[in-house]
Design an enzyme around this catalytic site. Sequence first.
Site, PDB file in Angstrom:
ATOM      1  N   ASP A 179    -108.505 -10.599 -82.621  1.00 61.73           N
ATOM      2  CA  ASP A 179    -109.024 -11.932 -82.347  1.00 61.73           C
ATOM      3  C   ASP A 179    -107.690 -13.045 -82.572  1.00 61.73           C
ATOM      4  O   ASP A 179    -106.519 -12.697 -82.286  1.00 61.73           O
ATOM      5  CB  ASP A 179    -110.111 -12.314 -83.247  1.00 61.73           C
ATOM      6  N   ASN A 227    -106.047 -14.070 -77.055  1.00 66.58           N
ATOM      7  CA  ASN A 227    -106.552 -14.631 -78.201  1.00 66.58           C
ATOM      8  C   ASN A 227    -105.720 -15.304 -78.934  1.00 66.58           C
ATOM      9  O   ASN A 227    -105.326 -16.490 -78.710  1.00 66.58           O
ATOM     10  CB  ASN A 227    -107.485 -13.651 -78.699  1.00 66.58           C
ATOM     11  N   ASN A 280    -108.515 -21.233 -76.376  1.00 66.74           N
ATOM     12  CA  ASN A 280    -108.751 -20.176 -77.573  1.00 66.74           C
ATOM     13  C   ASN A 280    -107.970 -20.786 -78.909  1.00 66.74           C
ATOM     14  O   ASN A 280    -108.801 -20.830 -79.691  1.00 66.74           O
ATOM     15  CB  ASN A 280    -108.853 -18.935 -77.175  1.00 66.74           C
TER      16      ASN A 280
END
Length: 304
Positions: free
Chosen positions: A225, A171, A122
Site C-alpha cells: 500500500d 499505490n 492514490n
Amino acid sequence: MTLELVAEGLQFPEGPVAMADGSVLFTEIRGGTVSRVRPGREREVVAELGGGPNGLAIGPDGALYVTNNGGSFDWIDQDGLTIPGPAPSTHEGGAIQRLDLDTGKVRTLYTECDGHRLIGPNDLVFDRQGGFWFTDHGSGSHAERRFGRLYYALPDGSRIVAATPHLLAPNGVGLSPDEKTVYVADTYLGRLWAFDIVEPGVVRPVSAVEPGRVVANLQGVQYLDSLAVEAEGNVCVATLVNGGLTIFDPHTGGTEHLAVPDMLCTNLCFGGPDMRDAWITASGTGRLYKTRWPRPGLRLNYNA
C-alpha cells in the site's frame, strides 16, 4: 514495536500527515472526509470532500493537496473488518484537489491527463522544485482491471504529465533523500519499483519492456500500500494481508517486517522533533496508531 492507540472508529483512515502543532491530518476514504486528531482530543472533520479522498500532502503554499479516487470502492464489512471491494458501476474517475486549511475552500486541479480521465488517484509526494509525483491506482471490477500510472503535476493546475507506461496497481509513492529516485509500491505484485529521475516528470526506463528497476518482490500473498522513506533511504511500505510495515533496503533488496494488528495496514508518516514519531493507519479496524520508530524518517519538503 509498541503501539499507542490514538483514535478508533474511523472510516478506513489513510494518508496521515504529521503537523507542527502535534496533530495529525488523515483521510477517511469511506467517509469522504479529511479529518484531524489533536493530542488529547477527539477526531474532528476538517473537510467533507466526497468521493474517496486517499493521499494527503502539504504543498509549497501551505495548502493540503489530496488524491481523491472518486469513490472507486464498494465496501465490504466482514469479520469485524472494513474491506475495499470492486469499483461500483457508478464510478467515473478521480481527481487531484487542493484544500485551503484556513478557509476550507476546495479546488479541483486535475481530472484528466492528455484527454484521458484519471481513474483512482492514490498517493502523492512533493519534490524540492514544488511539483508533485502521484500515483493513479486504477480500479477493478469482478471482471476486469483498469491499470494505473505514475504522474507528475504542478500545484497551480498548469501542468500534468504521465511519467510511466501503465502499471498494474501503483499505490504508495516517495522520493529518495537525494531525489534522484522515485519509488512506487505496486499493490498486487507485492513489488517496490524504483524509477530513476531524469528531470521533474521524466523517468528513465530500464528497457523497452522494463519501466523501472525492481527493488524487491515480496513472497507469498502480501500486497503493498502506501509508503514513507527514512532519512537514510530505507523505504517503509504498509503491507496488506501480512498486516504491518515492510522496510525495504533499496541498495540490497533486503526486507524487514514489523507487524501491526490489522491485515489492512495502509500507510504511515513520520514527525516529531527528531522525526522518530510514526503514525500508522490500521484501516481495516478503523484505527490510528502512534509508535517510536527505530530510525528517523525523512523530513518532507513542505510542512505546516
